[in-house]
Motif scaffolding. Sequence first.
Motif, mmCIF file in Angstrom:
data_model
loop_
_atom_site.group_PDB
_atom_site.id
_atom_site.type_symbol
_atom_site.label_atom_id
_atom_site.label_comp_id
_atom_site.label_asym_id
_atom_site.label_seq_id
_atom_site.Cartn_x
_atom_site.Cartn_y
_atom_site.Cartn_z
ATOM 1 N N SER A 51 0.824 11.050 1.641
ATOM 2 C CA SER A 51 0.830 9.504 2.099
ATOM 3 C C SER A 51 1.772 8.582 1.497
ATOM 4 O O SER A 51 2.371 7.587 1.855
ATOM 5 C CB SER A 51 -0.660 9.051 1.958
ATOM 6 O OG SER A 51 -1.033 9.358 0.726
ATOM 7 N N THR A 85 -0.185 -4.281 8.099
ATOM 8 C CA THR A 85 -1.569 -3.850 7.487
ATOM 9 C C THR A 85 -1.972 -2.585 8.121
ATOM 10 O O THR A 85 -2.474 -1.661 7.667
ATOM 11 C CB THR A 85 -2.672 -4.985 7.644
ATOM 12 O OG1 THR A 85 -2.070 -6.256 6.785
ATOM 13 C CG2 THR A 85 -4.037 -4.641 6.926
ATOM 14 N N TYR A 88 0.376 0.306 7.224
ATOM 15 C CA TYR A 88 -0.054 0.997 5.849
ATOM 16 C C TYR A 88 -1.285 1.751 6.147
ATOM 17 O O TYR A 88 -1.238 2.907 5.547
ATOM 18 C CB TYR A 88 0.063 -0.148 4.972
ATOM 19 C CG TYR A 88 1.153 -0.437 4.473
ATOM 20 C CD1 TYR A 88 2.252 -0.078 3.841
ATOM 21 C CD2 TYR A 88 1.621 -2.101 4.717
ATOM 22 C CE1 TYR A 88 3.322 -0.293 3.280
ATOM 23 C CE2 TYR A 88 2.661 -2.520 4.058
ATOM 24 C CZ TYR A 88 3.673 -1.604 3.490
ATOM 25 O OH TYR A 88 4.996 -2.137 2.865
ATOM 26 N N ALA A 89 -2.189 1.152 6.728
ATOM 27 C CA ALA A 89 -3.550 2.067 6.714
ATOM 28 C C ALA A 89 -3.399 3.295 7.453
ATOM 29 O O ALA A 89 -3.963 4.362 7.064
ATOM 30 C CB ALA A 89 -4.688 1.162 7.554
ATOM 31 N N LEU A 93 -3.540 7.002 5.692
ATOM 32 C CA LEU A 93 -4.472 7.934 6.187
ATOM 33 C C LEU A 93 -4.076 9.153 6.726
ATOM 34 O O LEU A 93 -4.380 10.140 6.817
ATOM 35 C CB LEU A 93 -5.459 7.250 6.998
ATOM 36 C CG LEU A 93 -6.409 6.128 6.320
ATOM 37 C CD1 LEU A 93 -7.427 5.300 7.204
ATOM 38 C CD2 LEU A 93 -7.224 6.773 4.853
ATOM 39 N N LEU A 105 -2.314 4.366 -1.485
ATOM 40 C CA LEU A 105 -2.786 3.311 -0.475
ATOM 41 C C LEU A 105 -3.060 2.024 -1.097
ATOM 42 O O LEU A 105 -2.578 0.723 -0.721
ATOM 43 C CB LEU A 105 -3.848 3.754 0.116
ATOM 44 C CG LEU A 105 -4.321 3.130 1.503
ATOM 45 C CD1 LEU A 105 -3.125 2.830 2.376
ATOM 46 C CD2 LEU A 105 -5.385 3.770 2.294
ATOM 47 N N THR A 109 -1.125 -1.725 -0.850
ATOM 48 C CA THR A 109 -1.672 -2.938 -0.579
ATOM 49 C C THR A 109 -1.079 -3.990 -1.677
ATOM 50 O O THR A 109 -0.754 -5.140 -1.009
ATOM 51 C CB THR A 109 -3.118 -2.498 -0.638
ATOM 52 O OG1 THR A 109 -3.625 -1.760 0.128
ATOM 53 C CG2 THR A 109 -3.837 -3.928 -0.166
#
Length: 171
Positions: A51, A85, A88-89, A93, A105, A109
Motif C-alpha cells: 500500500s 480521497t 488514496y482509500a 486498501l 494510509l 491522509t
Amino acid sequence: MKIVIDLIGYAVTLICLISQQLPKRKQILMCLAVVNLLTGVNVLLTCGLCSAVLLNIVGALQASVNLFRCIRKTDTKQTEIILFTVLYAVCGLAGYRRLLDLIPLFGTTMFMCAIFQKKEQNMRIFSLVNVIVYFIYYCIIGSSVKYSTLVSAASISIALYRYGKKQCISQ
C-alpha cells in the motif's frame, strides 16, 4: 540492489532537507512530487508492492496536479478532493496485506491534507504529522527513507519557526 535503494533514500533525504525551507508553495509541491515518486520506488525495491508504494504514487500525482493548479492560479475543486480521497482509500486498501499497511494510509491522509492547504505554514504542519507517521513505518520495514523523514521533520520544524517568526514580525 541495496546500493540503489540507499542512493534513492539519500536523494529523498536531500530533497526533504531543502523542500520545506523553500518559501513558495509551488516549490514545495514540486519537491513533494519528486519525493513521493522516489519514495515509492524505494519502498517497492525494499519490500515489494504494498500500500505504501501505491499511496506514494498517488501522492506524486496529487502534488503534480496541485502544482499545475498553483502555477495556473486556479482553485481545487470539490470533485478533485473527493477523487483523491477515493484514490488514496482504494490504493491504501488494495495494497493491504497486514495491519502494518494501515500506517501509510493514515500518514498519507495527512499528506493529502497538506497538499490541499493554501498557506505554506499549514502545509508544513500537516507535513510534520505525515513524516512522523511515516518515520515509524519506515523503521518497521527497514527502509533507508527513514532518515529522510528525520531530516524532513527537523527541516519542517525549523521552517515552521522561521516563517512563523517572519509572519509575526510583518504583522
